[in-house]
Design a protein around this motif. Structure first.
Motif, PDB file in Angstrom:
ATOM      1  N   ASP A 130     -10.198   5.230   5.093  1.00 50.86           N
ATOM      2  CA  ASP A 130      -9.789   5.531   3.728  1.00 50.86           C
ATOM      3  C   ASP A 130      -9.115   6.889   3.581  1.00 50.86           C
ATOM      4  N   SER A 131      -8.992   7.660   4.656  1.00 51.01           N
ATOM      5  CA  SER A 131      -8.269   8.923   4.537  1.00 51.01           C
ATOM      6  C   SER A 131      -6.766   8.741   4.669  1.00 51.01           C
ATOM      7  N   SER A 134      -5.952  -2.446  -2.956  1.00 49.72           N
ATOM      8  CA  SER A 134      -5.533  -1.627  -1.822  1.00 49.72           C
ATOM      9  C   SER A 134      -4.352  -2.217  -1.046  1.00 49.72           C
ATOM     10  N   ASN A 173      -6.337   3.270   2.547  1.00 55.38           N
ATOM     11  CA  ASN A 173      -6.687   2.533   1.334  1.00 55.38           C
ATOM     12  C   ASN A 173      -7.536   3.282   0.301  1.00 55.38           C
ATOM     13  N   PHE A 174      -7.413   4.593   0.258  1.00 59.94           N
ATOM     14  CA  PHE A 174      -8.060   5.350  -0.836  1.00 59.94           C
ATOM     15  C   PHE A 174      -7.183   6.589  -1.022  1.00 59.94           C
ATOM     16  N   GLN A 175      -7.148   7.439   0.006  1.00 57.25           N
ATOM     17  CA  GLN A 175      -6.029   8.368   0.123  1.00 57.25           C
ATOM     18  C   GLN A 175      -5.004   7.638   0.992  1.00 57.25           C
ATOM     19  N   ILE A 176      -3.743   7.720   0.606  1.00 60.87           N
ATOM     20  CA  ILE A 176      -2.730   6.936   1.296  1.00 60.87           C
ATOM     21  C   ILE A 176      -1.659   7.852   1.876  1.00 60.87           C
ATOM     22  N   ILE A 198     -17.983  -2.361   9.315  1.00 66.64           N
ATOM     23  CA  ILE A 198     -17.104  -1.684   8.359  1.00 66.64           C
ATOM     24  C   ILE A 198     -16.268  -0.642   9.092  1.00 66.64           C
ATOM     25  N   LEU A 199     -14.954  -0.734   8.908  1.00 61.33           N
ATOM     26  CA  LEU A 199     -14.048   0.266   9.470  1.00 61.33           C
ATOM     27  C   LEU A 199     -13.567   1.152   8.323  1.00 61.33           C
ATOM     28  N   LYS A 200     -13.863   2.425   8.435  1.00 66.92           N
ATOM     29  CA  LYS A 200     -13.511   3.368   7.360  1.00 66.92           C
ATOM     30  C   LYS A 200     -12.205   4.044   7.738  1.00 66.92           C
ATOM     31  N   THR A 258     -15.619  -6.074   1.053  1.00 68.28           N
ATOM     32  CA  THR A 258     -15.957  -4.658   0.783  1.00 68.28           C
ATOM     33  C   THR A 258     -16.641  -4.451  -0.572  1.00 68.28           C
ATOM     34  N   HIS A 259     -16.434  -5.376  -1.510  1.00 64.71           N
ATOM     35  CA  HIS A 259     -17.132  -5.226  -2.794  1.00 64.71           C
ATOM     36  C   HIS A 259     -18.397  -6.082  -2.854  1.00 64.71           C
ATOM     37  N   LYS A 260     -18.508  -7.071  -1.964  1.00 65.95           N
ATOM     38  CA  LYS A 260     -19.625  -8.029  -2.001  1.00 65.95           C
ATOM     39  C   LYS A 260     -19.716  -8.738  -3.354  1.00 65.95           C
TER      40      LYS A 260
END
Lengths: 189, 189
Positions: free
Chosen positions: A23-24, A60, A27-30, A19-21, A100-102
């Protein structure tokens, strides 16, 4: 693309389970200013391909795709993962497993928004095992539309889908290609 | 806004059950050129409010919000409806019932993306019964951030949430306000 790689190195985190995070900024904060630079770069790569429609998947992929569609001055369509009350029954669909959601979803695109007249660029934030892209390509096929290419912000090359698309002749353009993420260290191709 | 009203009149459909179908340009297929005009108008209304963050909900609010964030040159955060593998456990959440999905979700925003330093503009494509907005306002409260206003593309005034927000002193700016949709006829305020 150097700029995106530097963001990934600076703000990204490689977590267990491939998993590569990011999201800052992705794809969460953009970070819209960054995404606009990515969109411009994607436009430069595909600008001679006569593209008249951008296709992505909720949720996303929508931010980057919106900015790409603005450069191409064309419509954006996003595949939905669940049916809404305001949606007609006349749609193309293809199943898709989300990494990512499985969860297993059906991606759906109304038939009126994708036709044999369309020259389509698929855009997404991530390419991992290629499930979402494969489902979009199936939907493009069902609509007899023409796939002109795939543009991705971050490709995780070690999950294999990118090279499979390339070897099948698809013009896949990934702005950052991650070769490995062993023990938290992110290596680019 | 005359332009949006003319699109709704020309391409929108009022369906039974208070459903307005505008998915050919607003929230399934997206007319990015139109949305950019809406975003510019929203920017003009709120430009003196020192806004540094746009907050929306996945999925259909993201396209308009991206373009609004571009005008404000600020970050966009979208609340997620389900937890993903790349998401930390440290988030604000509030339950929310979706009018178009007829499902109950928890909206979630990571604590690191919304803080007491933020001057927030909430942006969404639709305002009907106000469920999504109420949940976002709760999340803004939990974060001790400051709400500067709410910008909406299409408000269905007959469902009441818009006037409730206005009478509570919130700066709500809706680009098209639908007063009634009786027997398929769309009337604007």
């Amino acid at each position: 693309m150097q700029l995106l790689e530097s963001y990934i190195t600076k703000y990204g985190k490689a977590l267990p389970g491939d998993i590569l995070k990011v999201d800052s900024f992705l794809n969460f904060q953009i970070d819209v200013e960054l995404l606009d630079r990515l969109a411009c770069d994607i436009y430069q790569h595909f600008k001679d391909k006569n593209i008249n429609k951008i296709l992505t998947v909720e949720a996303s992929g929508i931010a980057l795709s919106t900015l790409v569609a603005k450069y191409f001055n064309c419509k954006l369509v996003f595949a939905k993962k669940s049916k809404t009350l305001n949606m007609s029954d006349d749609f193309y669909s293809e199943k898709c497993f989300s990494f990512t959601h499985k969860t297993q979803n059906n991606l759906m695109v109304s038939k009126s928004f994708l036709t044999s007249e369309d020259n389509v660029l698929v855009v997404d934030d991530f390419l991992a095992n290629g499930e979402a892209c494969n489902s979009l390509l199936s939907i493009i096929n069902q609509a007899n539309a023409k796939l002109q290419g795939i543009a991705i912000a971050v490709e995780k090359a070690f999950q294999g889908a990118g090279d499979r698309f390339r070897s099948s002749g698809i013009d896949l353009y990934s702005l950052a290609i991650i070769e490995s993420m062993n023990e938290g260290k992110i290596e680019f191709r």
